[in-house]
Write a protein that holds these residues in place. Structure first.
Motif, short mmCIF file in Angstrom:
data_model
loop_
_atom_site.label_atom_id
_atom_site.label_comp_id
_atom_site.label_asym_id
_atom_site.label_seq_id
_atom_site.Cartn_x
_atom_site.Cartn_y
_atom_site.Cartn_z
N SER A 62 0.83 -1.21 0.00
CA SER A 62 0.00 0.00 0.00
C SER A 62 0.86 1.25 0.00
CB SER A 62 -0.92 0.00 1.23
OG SER A 62 -1.87 -1.04 1.14
N GLU A 63 1.94 1.25 0.79
CA GLU A 63 2.84 2.41 0.81
C GLU A 63 3.39 2.68 -0.58
OE1 GLU A 63 4.21 4.40 3.96
OE2 GLU A 63 2.07 3.95 3.81
N THR A 64 3.74 1.61 -1.29
CA THR A 64 4.32 1.75 -2.63
C THR A 64 3.27 2.21 -3.63
OG1 THR A 64 5.83 -0.07 -2.07
CG2 THR A 64 5.69 0.57 -4.39
N VAL A 65 2.10 1.57 -3.61
CA VAL A 65 1.04 1.94 -4.56
C VAL A 65 0.51 3.34 -4.27
CG1 VAL A 65 -1.25 1.34 -5.41
CG2 VAL A 65 0.44 -0.46 -5.02
N ASP A 66 0.37 3.69 -2.99
CA ASP A 66 -0.09 5.04 -2.64
C ASP A 66 0.88 6.10 -3.17
OD1 ASP A 66 -2.30 4.03 -1.41
OD2 ASP A 66 -1.64 4.44 0.64
N ALA A 67 2.18 5.82 -3.07
CA ALA A 67 3.16 6.76 -3.61
C ALA A 67 3.01 6.87 -5.12
CB ALA A 67 4.58 6.31 -3.24
N PHE A 68 2.70 5.75 -5.78
CA PHE A 68 2.47 5.77 -7.22
C PHE A 68 1.24 6.60 -7.56
CE2 PHE A 68 0.30 3.87 -10.91
CZ PHE A 68 1.26 4.14 -11.89
N LEU A 69 0.16 6.44 -6.79
CA LEU A 69 -1.05 7.23 -7.06
C LEU A 69 -0.79 8.72 -6.89
CD1 LEU A 69 -3.73 4.97 -5.30
CD2 LEU A 69 -3.26 5.18 -7.76
N ARG A 70 -0.01 9.06 -5.88
CA ARG A 70 0.33 10.49 -5.72
C ARG A 70 1.14 10.97 -6.92
NH1 ARG A 70 1.10 8.71 -0.34
NH2 ARG A 70 3.36 8.55 -0.64
N LEU A 71 2.02 10.10 -7.42
CA LEU A 71 2.87 10.46 -8.55
C LEU A 71 2.05 10.76 -9.80
CD1 LEU A 71 5.76 10.69 -9.72
CD2 LEU A 71 5.67 8.25 -10.18
N ILE A 72 0.96 10.02 -10.01
CA ILE A 72 0.15 10.25 -11.23
C ILE A 72 -0.98 11.24 -10.99
CG2 ILE A 72 0.74 7.97 -12.16
CD1 ILE A 72 -2.09 7.03 -11.35
N GLY A 73 -1.01 11.85 -9.81
CA GLY A 73 -2.02 12.87 -9.55
C GLY A 73 -3.31 12.34 -8.96
N ALA A 74 -3.29 11.10 -8.45
CA ALA A 74 -4.51 10.51 -7.89
C ALA A 74 -4.39 10.36 -6.38
CB ALA A 74 -4.77 9.15 -8.54
N GLY A 75 -3.85 11.39 -5.74
CA GLY A 75 -3.70 11.39 -4.29
C GLY A 75 -4.97 11.82 -3.59
N MET A 76 -4.82 12.35 -2.38
CA MET A 76 -5.99 12.66 -1.55
C MET A 76 -6.84 13.79 -2.12
SD MET A 76 -6.04 10.33 0.58
CE MET A 76 -7.49 10.94 1.44
N ASP A 77 -6.23 14.75 -2.82
CA ASP A 77 -7.03 15.81 -3.44
C ASP A 77 -7.94 15.23 -4.52
OD1 ASP A 77 -5.84 17.68 -1.83
OD2 ASP A 77 -4.39 18.36 -3.32
N TYR A 78 -7.43 14.26 -5.25
CA TYR A 78 -8.21 13.59 -6.30
C TYR A 78 -9.37 12.82 -5.66
CZ TYR A 78 -8.86 11.00 -10.71
OH TYR A 78 -9.36 10.47 -11.89
N VAL A 79 -9.09 12.15 -4.53
CA VAL A 79 -10.13 11.41 -3.82
C VAL A 79 -11.20 12.37 -3.30
CG1 VAL A 79 -10.63 9.98 -1.80
CG2 VAL A 79 -8.59 9.53 -3.20
N ALA A 80 -10.75 13.52 -2.77
CA ALA A 80 -11.70 14.50 -2.24
C ALA A 80 -12.63 15.02 -3.34
CB ALA A 80 -10.94 15.67 -1.60
N ALA A 81 -12.15 14.99 -4.57
CA ALA A 81 -12.97 15.44 -5.70
C ALA A 81 -13.94 14.37 -6.19
CB ALA A 81 -12.07 15.90 -6.84
#
Length: 488
Positions: free
Chosen positions: A367-386
């Motif tokens: 999860s730590e690795t995949v979460d870092a990948f999601l942040r890298l492609i712009g799908a981090g917490m701001d994306y989730v909030a949207a």
């Protein structure tokens, strides 16, 4: 640039200082004429290496280089910080400071571990009193964050601020004592408790063990996370501190304690205390007691850290400061090789009864690795909030090796396939050059309002596609697509 700390005096406190600096990446030079100094410090270092990393959620930096100097001059040459931890004899400290200042660079902070002397006493007859001050720690120095920083009117404010910055950088909490006083703050308080404890033993009221039980089973636990005044404020109930003072203030005139009356310190009292202490704890060696103490402190401090309270807040802030530089090493751009996206270390709560990293923590590492990948492609917490997110749809883990307490792990990710609605990832959990686990996962992009699969935003898909294209020419990872139990 790796900085250097000079430790003058390699006893329990000096060894703790050396460990604290070393494990935070400083080179350390120790001077101590004791022929057993290297052995003693190596034992302290062994305890520290097992304990301090267990408090951090950011892997420790590369350990500094430890050396033992033959002279004070050699120890302090090129040092950026100097800590004196010799015996509590003022004449000895004066001689040590004189030798230090003959060789140290002008303006180098010189802290003293003294538990009793005022800085103005330490500065007497010094060539440069402005750089000498008190930096009084608590044992074990490598775990407990408090350092009482006590200047005198002759101290250079810039030197004191520099020293406080350095102490924060190695994870300590510099408590600036605004007015110098014998024994500073904490030891004056401890001295009052110690005096009363001696009377309780001498008068046959309690044994050493019973006194320790009274502390560790009751108010010691409160003090460890709220201190004295905040504890008493709570004790006052909704009416607060004023009510508490009104209720218990009159007790100050009652003959409860003997704080200004000290029992005669003779062989009889010493033998009484020592005998009870041997009966209480003599079945453990000192090193065993140190390891028990460290393990208990780790549990307590980590609980405080989880709640961002007291000493735990200092640990969180130290992690955050180091994480900025540490995580700067992760990959940030598409390339034709797996991306390095997570750095972790195995903590005490990560291991099972076999001493190995437990099952759930391999998923956590993924999860730590995949979460870092999601942040890298712009799908981090701001994306989730949207209202959009990637959900895990399938996961397959293989255990290929063992990870144990303190091991440093790296998470890499390879994108096997991707389109606008999903990606298939292959994470490797590495311990050095060894792969201890692989986790293959399918993630679906979901519109959270409808709860159904939907195309990712153009920006996210563009970044995901660029990485997927970069990985397209890579060979399919060994083990990808395996069924559970499939033969190799």
């Amino acid at each position: 640039m790796t900085r250097k700390a000079a430790i003058i005096g390699g006893g329990v406190i000096g060894g703790g200082w050396a460990a604290r600096f070393l494990l935070n990446g400083w080179n350390v030079s120790v001077f101590d004429p004791d022929p057993q100094a290297e052995r003693k410090i190596s034992e302290v270092m062994a305890n520290a290496r097992a304990a301090l990393p267990a408090l951090s959620d950011v892997p420790m930096c590369a350990e500094g280089v430890l050396s033992f100097a033959q002279t004070i001059t050699e120890a302090v040459e090129g040092a950026h910080y100097i800590q004196e931890s010799v015996s509590e004899r003022l004449d000895l400290k004066h001689r040590v400071f004189a030798q230090i200042q003959q060789s140290a660079e002008l303006g180098t902070p010189i802290g003293s571990s003294t538990s009793g002397f005022k800085p103005s006493e330490l500065q007497e007859n010094a060539a440069n009193p402005a750089t000498i001050f008190v930096a009084h720690p608590f044992n074990p120095v490598y775990l407990l964050p408090l350092a009482e920083v006590v200047p005198s009117p002759k101290s250079d404010p810039a030197v004191i601020e520099n020293a406080k910055t350095i102490l924060r950088e190695i994870g300590m909490f510099p408590l600036h004592v605004r007015k110098e006083i014998d024994a500073h703050i904490a030891d004056r308080f401890l001295e009052a408790v110690w005096r009363e404890a001696l009377w309780l033993v001498k008068d046959g009221i309690a044994t050493t063990e019973e006194i320790d039980e009274a502390i560790r089973m009751g108010f010691g636990l409160r003090w460890g996370q709220m201190g004295l005044f905040e504890t008493y404020r709570v004790a006052g109930g909704e009416a607060g501190m004023k009510h508490f003072m009104a209720q218990f203030g009159p007790c100050l005139t009652w003959p409860w304690t003997k704080l200004m009356d000290v029992p005669e310190f003779n062989d009889e009292l010493v033998d009484l205390i020592a005998g009870q202490s041997d009966a209480q704890s003599g079945h453990h060696t000192i090193r065993e007691l140190e390891r028990i103490r460290d393990s208990n402190l780790i549990g307590f401090l980590r609980a405080l850290k989880d709640r961002n309270w007291g000493a735990g807040k200092v640990l969180r802030e130290h992690d955050a400061a180091r994480a900025v530089a540490f995580h700067a090493e992760i990959d940030t751009a598409p390339k034709a090789e797996p991306l390095v996206l997570a750095h972790m270390q195995v903590l005490p709560v990560w291991i099972d009864y076999n001493g190995h990293m437990t099952e759930s923590r391999y998923y956590f590492a993924n999860s730590e690795t995949v979460d870092a990948f999601l942040r890298l492609i712009g799908a981090g917490m701001d994306y989730v909030a949207a209202g959009n997110s990637f959900y895990s749809a399938e996961t397959h883990i293989r255990h290929l090796g063992e990870a144990k307490l303190g091991d440093k792990l790296t998470g890499t990710i390879q994108i096997i396939s991707a389109d606008e609605k999903r990606f298939r990832s292959f994470v490797r959990i590495m311990k050095g050059d060894d792969c201890v686990a692989t986790i293959e996962q399918l993630c679906l992009h979901v519109n959270m309002a409808t709860g159904k699969s939907a195309p990712a935003s153009a920006e996210v898909w563009g970044k995901l596609k660029a990485i997927a294209d970069g990985h397209a020419a890579l060979p399919l990872p060994e083990g990808a697509g395996r069924a559970v139990g499939q033969k190799k």
